[in-house]
Design a protein around this motif. Sequence first.
Motif, PDB file in Angstrom:
ATOM      1  N   ALA A   1       4.949  -1.944  -6.892  1.00 45.03           N
ATOM      2  CA  ALA A   1       3.837  -2.633  -6.230  1.00 45.03           C
ATOM      3  C   ALA A   1       3.091  -3.526  -7.208  1.00 45.03           C
ATOM      4  O   ALA A   1       2.746  -4.670  -6.897  1.00 45.03           O
ATOM      5  CB  ALA A   1       2.886  -1.616  -5.609  1.00 45.03           C
TER       6      ALA A   1
ATOM      7  N   GLU B   1       0.827  -1.210   0.000  1.00 39.32           N
ATOM      8  CA  GLU B   1       0.000   0.000   0.000  1.00 39.32           C
ATOM      9  C   GLU B   1       0.856   1.253   0.000  1.00 39.32           C
ATOM     10  O   GLU B   1       0.534   2.244  -0.674  1.00 39.32           O
ATOM     11  CB  GLU B   1      -0.934  -0.004   1.215  1.00 39.32           C
ATOM     12  CG  GLU B   1      -2.040  -1.052   1.129  1.00 39.32           C
ATOM     13  CD  GLU B   1      -2.837  -1.162   2.418  1.00 39.32           C
ATOM     14  OE1 GLU B   1      -3.956  -1.657   2.366  1.00 39.32           O
ATOM     15  OE2 GLU B   1      -2.306  -0.752   3.484  1.00 39.32           O
TER      16      GLU B   1
ATOM     17  N   LYS C   1       8.541   2.051   2.598  1.00 43.87           N
ATOM     18  CA  LYS C   1       8.870   2.476   1.243  1.00 43.87           C
ATOM     19  C   LYS C   1      10.315   2.962   1.137  1.00 43.87           C
ATOM     20  O   LYS C   1      10.995   2.717   0.126  1.00 43.87           O
ATOM     21  CB  LYS C   1       7.913   3.587   0.817  1.00 43.87           C
ATOM     22  CG  LYS C   1       8.121   4.069  -0.614  1.00 43.87           C
ATOM     23  CD  LYS C   1       7.173   5.206  -0.947  1.00 43.87           C
ATOM     24  CE  LYS C   1       7.502   6.454  -0.145  1.00 43.87           C
ATOM     25  NZ  LYS C   1       6.668   7.604  -0.512  1.00 43.87           N
TER      26      LYS C   1
ATOM     27  N   GLU D   1       2.034   1.699  -3.501  1.00 38.94           N
ATOM     28  CA  GLU D   1       0.963   2.066  -4.426  1.00 38.94           C
ATOM     29  C   GLU D   1       0.559   3.526  -4.284  1.00 38.94           C
ATOM     30  O   GLU D   1       0.074   4.137  -5.234  1.00 38.94           O
ATOM     31  CB  GLU D   1      -0.265   1.180  -4.191  1.00 38.94           C
ATOM     32  CG  GLU D   1      -0.111  -0.236  -4.713  1.00 38.94           C
ATOM     33  CD  GLU D   1      -1.323  -1.093  -4.452  1.00 38.94           C
ATOM     34  OE1 GLU D   1      -1.603  -1.989  -5.255  1.00 38.94           O
ATOM     35  OE2 GLU D   1      -1.997  -0.857  -3.417  1.00 38.94           O
ATOM     36  N   ASN D   2       0.754   4.107  -3.111  1.00 42.51           N
ATOM     37  CA  ASN D   2       0.352   5.484  -2.871  1.00 42.51           C
ATOM     38  C   ASN D   2       1.366   6.505  -3.384  1.00 42.51           C
ATOM     39  O   ASN D   2       1.167   7.711  -3.203  1.00 42.51           O
ATOM     40  CB  ASN D   2       0.125   5.716  -1.369  1.00 42.51           C
ATOM     41  CG  ASN D   2      -1.090   4.966  -0.860  1.00 42.51           C
ATOM     42  OD1 ASN D   2      -2.023   4.702  -1.616  1.00 42.51           O
ATOM     43  ND2 ASN D   2      -1.092   4.613   0.416  1.00 42.51           N
ATOM     44  N   ASP D   3       2.442   6.050  -3.996  1.00 39.64           N
ATOM     45  CA  ASP D   3       3.470   6.941  -4.525  1.00 39.64           C
ATOM     46  C   ASP D   3       3.647   6.638  -6.003  1.00 39.64           C
ATOM     47  O   ASP D   3       3.905   5.487  -6.383  1.00 39.64           O
ATOM     48  CB  ASP D   3       4.790   6.733  -3.776  1.00 39.64           C
ATOM     49  CG  ASP D   3       5.822   7.816  -4.107  1.00 39.64           C
ATOM     50  OD1 ASP D   3       5.814   8.312  -5.248  1.00 39.64           O
ATOM     51  OD2 ASP D   3       6.637   8.140  -3.233  1.00 39.64           O
ATOM     52  N   ASP D   4       3.478   7.662  -6.862  1.00 38.96           N
ATOM     53  CA  ASP D   4       3.583   7.446  -8.298  1.00 38.96           C
ATOM     54  C   ASP D   4       4.949   6.902  -8.707  1.00 38.96           C
ATOM     55  O   ASP D   4       5.070   6.193  -9.711  1.00 38.96           O
ATOM     56  CB  ASP D   4       3.321   8.757  -9.056  1.00 38.96           C
ATOM     57  CG  ASP D   4       1.879   9.187  -8.955  1.00 38.96           C
ATOM     58  OD1 ASP D   4       1.019   8.324  -8.666  1.00 38.96           O
ATOM     59  OD2 ASP D   4       1.597  10.383  -9.149  1.00 38.96           O
TER      60      ASP D   4
ATOM     61  N   ILE E   1       4.717   2.997  -7.691  1.00 40.18           N
ATOM     62  CA  ILE E   1       3.498   2.213  -7.924  1.00 40.18           C
ATOM     63  C   ILE E   1       3.758   1.031  -8.857  1.00 40.18           C
ATOM     64  O   ILE E   1       3.146  -0.039  -8.727  1.00 40.18           O
ATOM     65  CB  ILE E   1       2.378   3.123  -8.497  1.00 40.18           C
ATOM     66  CG1 ILE E   1       1.051   2.355  -8.511  1.00 40.18           C
ATOM     67  CG2 ILE E   1       2.741   3.652  -9.875  1.00 40.18           C
ATOM     68  CD1 ILE E   1      -0.139   3.224  -8.881  1.00 40.18           C
ATOM     69  N   SER E   2       4.711   1.201  -9.801  1.00 37.66           N
ATOM     70  CA  SER E   2       5.025   0.095 -10.705  1.00 37.66           C
ATOM     71  C   SER E   2       5.679  -1.067  -9.963  1.00 37.66           C
ATOM     72  O   SER E   2       5.484  -2.235 -10.312  1.00 37.66           O
ATOM     73  CB  SER E   2       5.933   0.572 -11.843  1.00 37.66           C
ATOM     74  OG  SER E   2       7.129   1.105 -11.334  1.00 37.66           O
TER      75      SER E   2
END
Length: 787
Positions: free
Chosen positions: A235, A223, A364, A226-229, A232-233
């Motif tokens: 994740a 998560e 992260k 996913e919350n960071d552009d 996100i890849s």
Amino acid sequence: MAIHQQTIDYFQAHQNYFWRWAEGGNVIEFANERTICYREDLSNILTALPQTTSLSLGTVLLILCACKDNWEELYNAEVIINAINPSSLGEEQNESDHFVQLKAKACVFLGMLNKLPIVYRSAANRTALLQCIFDALAVKGYHMGLLPLLKEFNSGEMDEQIFGKTQPLAQTTIVQDFAPLAAALEVFGDTDSLEMKLRTGLTNAPTPISLPSATPGNESLIEQLENDDSTISIAGLAKRIMAALYIPLHLDGRDDQNLGGVSDIATKGTYDKLLLSELAYDDDLFSVRLANNEALFFQREAVPENKNKELGLIIDSTLKMWGAARVYAVATAVAFAESKHEHQKLKVWSLGGKHADIYQLEGKKDVVALLEKMDISMHCGEMLLKTVKEIDKNGQYILVTSTHFLRDPTSAPYLLQVREHLDYLVTISSSGELQMTQLNKKRSKLVHEAKIDLDGILLSRRKVNSKIVQENLPAVLYDEQFPLYFPTSKIRHKQNELYRMKNNGVVTVSIDHRFLYWPSKNFGAVELVSNVPAGKYCFGELDQLIVLMVIAEADEVVNIFSIDPKTKIQYVNDVAVASRNATDLKYVDGYFRFNNDQKTIVIDVRSAKIITEEQANQLNLKSSHTPSGGMSQLKKHLNNGYSVINSSKAIFVHAEDNIFSDKKEFALMDNEFRWHENEMAAVQWVKPSSQEIFYVDHLPNIKFTKFTWKNGSTAVVDSRGLLHLKSYKQELPEIGIIMIIDQPTACWSMDGYVSGSRYFIGEPSNHLMPPAQFYEKYIQRFIDNLK
């Protein structure tokens, strides 16, 4: 006798009313002699309602009428209902306004009810619809409970009294029939509210409560990524790996049993392990057995000692693991970190040629730091030896490296020296291939392998040497609905790739990955999904939805698309399942099924979940619809004989003021728009000053060629067979033209007007303009502005 009279009052028809009995009481028909329902059908509906429910028969019949698709045309209900005038009944005239308003509100609600999806108005669900409406109104009832009335009605003893006579129509009858419908309009307000009540039991969505924002510590690692552009890849790739590897149960340490199983029976133990059979003895004998150590106790197995065993990931960070392979390795580490037991300790080593760094992967920041750790050495053999000497021999360890490490004669010997201390070997490549091998002292066993599309996850969908332009796109690309039907383009004419629906519509996925639907052979295509993943496809129907299963070429994920062809609202579900080498794709009764390398997979479309083989056998699935029609019929359905212009080398204006695409002229001929061959006139008179190719993020498989004139006017050729024209003058709306050859075509303008062939326009609308007028108002002005 009271019950007899109430049965008569409830079921007997009224004079000059909207319904009556016909055919000796076997049919209820509307005032225009159209059938509403049969006696048996009505009895079944009323019987299925709760016993405490008391519904006016007139209200029930009005709702049953509104459940039919063509109810307005079938019954002409509003005209007939408005003709029921209380003043003709000898009642007081000053109450007529009240009845007019009451009937008007009831008609509005019935029309709103008729707009519900057919699944809620079907024969099987009409009872639920009735109960839903009256539950929302908290109706107490105008009559006594229906059950005693129904018993007497179904007995047939009162048929002559009920069907042979009619009773005078009183104002109270109109009130009790129409007032609940008028009240329902106030409760629901619109069709969406009524549909929500049917689906959830609520008329309005609950107001979301205010919750404190979650702290980073409450989010899982996936998560956080996913919350960071920027991550996100990672994740997304980690999720694909988790689905592909099926991390073994003994590897992730998920043993939630506090105690082992029963291993023996002993004469000593605590009372909670006492055999229940000991309690069958009387108190004295039981006490003696306890005193003499004769009572029997369960003896449990020892608690597993490896529950908190350390899980170690040893990641190669040397030169041959740079680039996409590096991202792949870190995503693999994230996948194992997410799959471990919550009490299991995780340690990650990043190995270079001369040093090793240790990470915990708790957040992260640790993932980003691991990504940044790269070493210029050719291999990590020496540090691998050193690291293995320091690890806990009771732990479980996984080496993540490249396939080069195993093939290189300078690095491969190091693996042989540490092999007995490793449990698994994961090899990856920059092309997306992944293999997981279990290592034993004497042999190795390949347990999982996968190939994942790294470009599709990690890279943006851009073409090499192409310009991405997301601003100043053709205006129609920003609209949710395309104004016309699409021309048929880039279709594989193969039987297993075209699906004929029950309504004779046809669907397929085009070569440029568009999910297209032809509702009729008289119209072009509707684009349901503009970008479908490449892979194998299977089509079906569920209620009023078109469903599509996509087995992607590289991912171990199956995509289930469910689309309403009328509203184009789509739902997408991802099902994690091993789908490599999938064969024999089928859709049967709401279930997709296919064979993979190991077994048959069955997916429930409604829940997007895999069902067991036992459940599938119990369902006894049988094909509910077999597409019919030969290939020649399907081709005629998809295309009425035209060819599509998908690309242009040049767009220009000829001296005679006509637009050209290469050697094809667009002109108004016999009051029809047409593209036709005209090599003799193909002289570039007013030509663009520049030309470029660009791609759009949400349409990665569509090619756009943009031509620009000196004054700023542009023409964009869309590979779907469209031409977009935009003048430098803002007051002239953008124009679009369907690019087909030797058949009448159609145009649209961004102020809402359409013109040309009905094949692309569809049913006539208020914004339909004659071709000659459209050409003069829009196309000729665009050409004039170029000069």
